[in-house]
Scaffold this active site. Structure first.
Site, PDB file in Angstrom:
ATOM      1  CE  LYS A  78     -31.539  17.265  45.971  1.00  0.00           C
ATOM      2  NZ  LYS A  78     -31.261  17.383  46.684  1.00  0.00           N
ATOM      3  CB  SER A 153     -33.554  15.717  49.656  1.00  0.00           C
ATOM      4  OG  SER A 153     -32.572  16.207  49.701  1.00  0.00           O
ATOM      5  CB  SER A 177     -30.659  17.484  51.364  1.00  0.00           C
ATOM      6  OG  SER A 177     -32.022  17.207  51.753  1.00  0.00           O
TER       7      SER A 177
HETATM    8  N1  GLN Z   1     -33.682  16.200  55.739  1.00  0.00           N
HETATM    9  C1  GLN Z   1     -33.440  17.687  56.075  1.00  0.00           C
HETATM   10  C2  GLN Z   1     -34.691  18.311  55.639  1.00  0.00           C
HETATM   11  O1  GLN Z   1     -35.745  17.117  55.086  1.00  0.00           O
HETATM   12  C3  GLN Z   1     -32.643  18.446  54.990  1.00  0.00           C
HETATM   13  C4  GLN Z   1     -33.199  17.988  53.893  1.00  0.00           C
HETATM   14  C5  GLN Z   1     -31.961  18.736  52.849  1.00  0.00           C
HETATM   15  O2  GLN Z   1     -30.994  19.281  53.091  1.00  0.00           O
HETATM   16  N2  GLN Z   1     -32.955  19.529  51.684  1.00  0.00           N
HETATM   17  O3  GLN Z   1     -35.246  18.765  56.200  1.00  0.00           O
END
Ligand code: GLN
Length: 488
Positions: A78, A153, A177
């Protein structure tokens, strides 16, 4: 000849060790497939010559009998992990083209285990989001259907593994994410205990929550790769002082007598097709010998408001380092230093990081700090205690939904608040620092994957992966794969 790119990590390991395939052949097969499926936009940076150099080195090790089980197996990272040989951008214009002088600990460890890097995968900018549409370099598509989100994400990692553009990928999870994109793309994801994998070299979002993990086809593959990724790192101040652990030791322990807490009120609130598939998954675990116990998570219902105070607060502090001076984007036209910093930030950050910096600065400011930030920390503690209470009294593991339904369309949930609200089942385990997984458990009438979440007590990854493996031995939802446009 069979398509090698469809193999799991454990199958590839056997093929490589028995010299039935070389790492160069394998890496080339993935690189070709990545090129053919560019439209998915799963990868942000691919450098075939660097990958093939690593593959050659792996083949030399195998030939000399110096290999380990992961030697020569390709992996995607990632774009939140910094890498020396690929650009590290966090999918932000702020870091466009940035070349790190070092590799993240996680990347370094997997390299030492002999893995070959395929490239960097797309994500929401600074890992903020649930759709991968917040990337400054274009959205990633879900290989199951192009009008629905791959999740986020870590949407690039999930999409790449689902489309078999990598056998496995690293990902990060701050509030869901890894689990939500794995769920939306029909692949298996694990977020380990906070502090087990090092955060060194992970581009920071919310430091008390950021956790590295794995997305793969199977729980077994997650166990194999995660084992090489965890362990104490003195460069990370919140790293747990424990040596590594072989997380494959409980894969075949079964679930006889295991008490599974069923978060019934959460499951019942999901889309009916998802709900039914989670209950079917529970029946499978029951047949394997698990005992089902209903539990009622109540404090955990406050997860979203707590998370959306703490995560932006930490983000506003972490993102302060991007000032256009030391590295990152610098505006061209400015009048003085302050103007330069302002303009650099304005041009470099996309709307979501800006929104979070504003919210975070607000909740940390004088007069609001006690009412928001301190209160959120207190409720965070109550949520963690609620989980601890269940794990010490009534169950060994918890089954919950990952999301409220299958992947939604890009044009649904266009306002930020409805996206934040969709994180309601993934943020509570994050706030408590617990290991949890997303496992495929069905396909809905629209042909989209469905998944459930399995949550374990701290440091019980080996047991968690064992339960997941038991489920996957009894079912084949994790084997379903999308038909790619390039293959039609
Ligand atoms: N959807 C969550 C956010 O927007 C989680 C994002 C993540 O785990 N990096 O913060």
């Amino acid at each position: 000849m069979t398509d090698l790119t469809k193999s799991t990590v454990s199958e590839l390991s056997r093929l490589l060790q028995q010299k039935e395939v070389s790492s160069v052949e394998l890496t080339q097969a993935y690189l070709d497939k990545i090129e053919k499926n560019k439209k998915l936009n799963a990868y942000l940076d691919v450098r075939p010559e660097v990958s093939l150099e690593e593959a050659k080195e792996a083949d030399r090790k195998i030939a000399k009998g110096e290999s380990q089980s992961l030697t020569g197996i390709p992996i995607a990272h990632k774009d939140i992990f910094v890498t020396r040989q690929w650009a590290s951008t966090a999918a932000s214009k702020m870091l466009e083209g940035y070349m790190s002088p070092f590799d993240a600990t996680v990347v370094e460890k997997l390299k030492l285990a002999g893995m070959v890097t395929l490239g960097k995968t797309n994500c929401d900018e600074f890992a903020m989001g649930s759709t991968t549409a917040n990337s400054a370099f274009g959205k990633t598509l879900n290989p199951w259907r192009e009008d629905v989100v791959p999740g986020g994400s870590s949407g690039g990692s999930a999409s790449a593994v689902a489309a078999r553009l990598a056998p496995v990928a690293t990902a990060t999870d701050t509030g869901g994410s890894i689990r939500q994109p794995a769920a939306f793309c029909g692949v298996t994801g694990i977020k380990p205990t906070y502090g087990r994998p090092s955060r060194w070299g992970m581009i920071a979002f919310a430091s008390s929550l950021d956790t590295a993990g794995i997305i793969a086809q199977t729980a077994e593959d997650c166990a194999i790769v995660l084992s090489s990724m965890i362990g104490f790192d003195k460069k990370d101040s919140t790293s747990i002082e424990l040596p590594g652990e072989d997380l494959t030791t409980e894969l075949n322990s079964g679930v006889k007598g295991l008490r599974i807490g069923v978060a019934r009120s959460w499951i019942d609130k999901t889309d009916p097709q998802l709900r039914d598939s989670i209950y079917s998954a529970l029946e499978v675990l029951k047949k394997e010998g698990a005992l089902l116990v209903d539990i009622e998570l109540s404090k955990a219902n406050l997860g979203v408001p707590v998370y959306y105070i703490i995560a932006p607060a930490e983000a506003s502090s972490n993102l302060n380092r991007y000032d256009g001076i030391r590295y990152g984007h610098r505006a061209q036209n400015y009048s003085d230093l302050i103007d330069m910093i302002k303009k650099s930030r304005d041009e470099g950050f996309g709307p979501e990081p800006k929104r979070r910096i504003l919210i975070g600065t607000y909740v940390l400011s004088h007069g609001y700090y006690d009412a928001y930030y301190i209160k959120a920390q207190q409720v965070r503690r109550l949520i963690a205690e609620e989980f601890d209470g269940f794990f010490s009294n009534s169950c060994d593991m918890i089954v919950a939904p990952v999301s409220t339904g299958a992947a939604f369309r890009f044009d649904d949930k266009s306002d930020p608040l409805s996206l934040y609200l969709s994180d309601l089942y993934t943020v509570p385990p994050s706030l408590a620092g617990l290991p949890s997984m997303s496992l495929p458990c069905g396909i809905n009438s629209e042909g989209l994957p469905l998944a459930f979440q399995l949550i374990a007590p701290k440091l019980r990854e080996a047991r968690l992966l064992g339960v997941a493996h038991t489920y996957q031995k009894a079912t084949d939802w994790h084997k379903k794969e999308p038909v790619l446009n390039s293959e039609e």
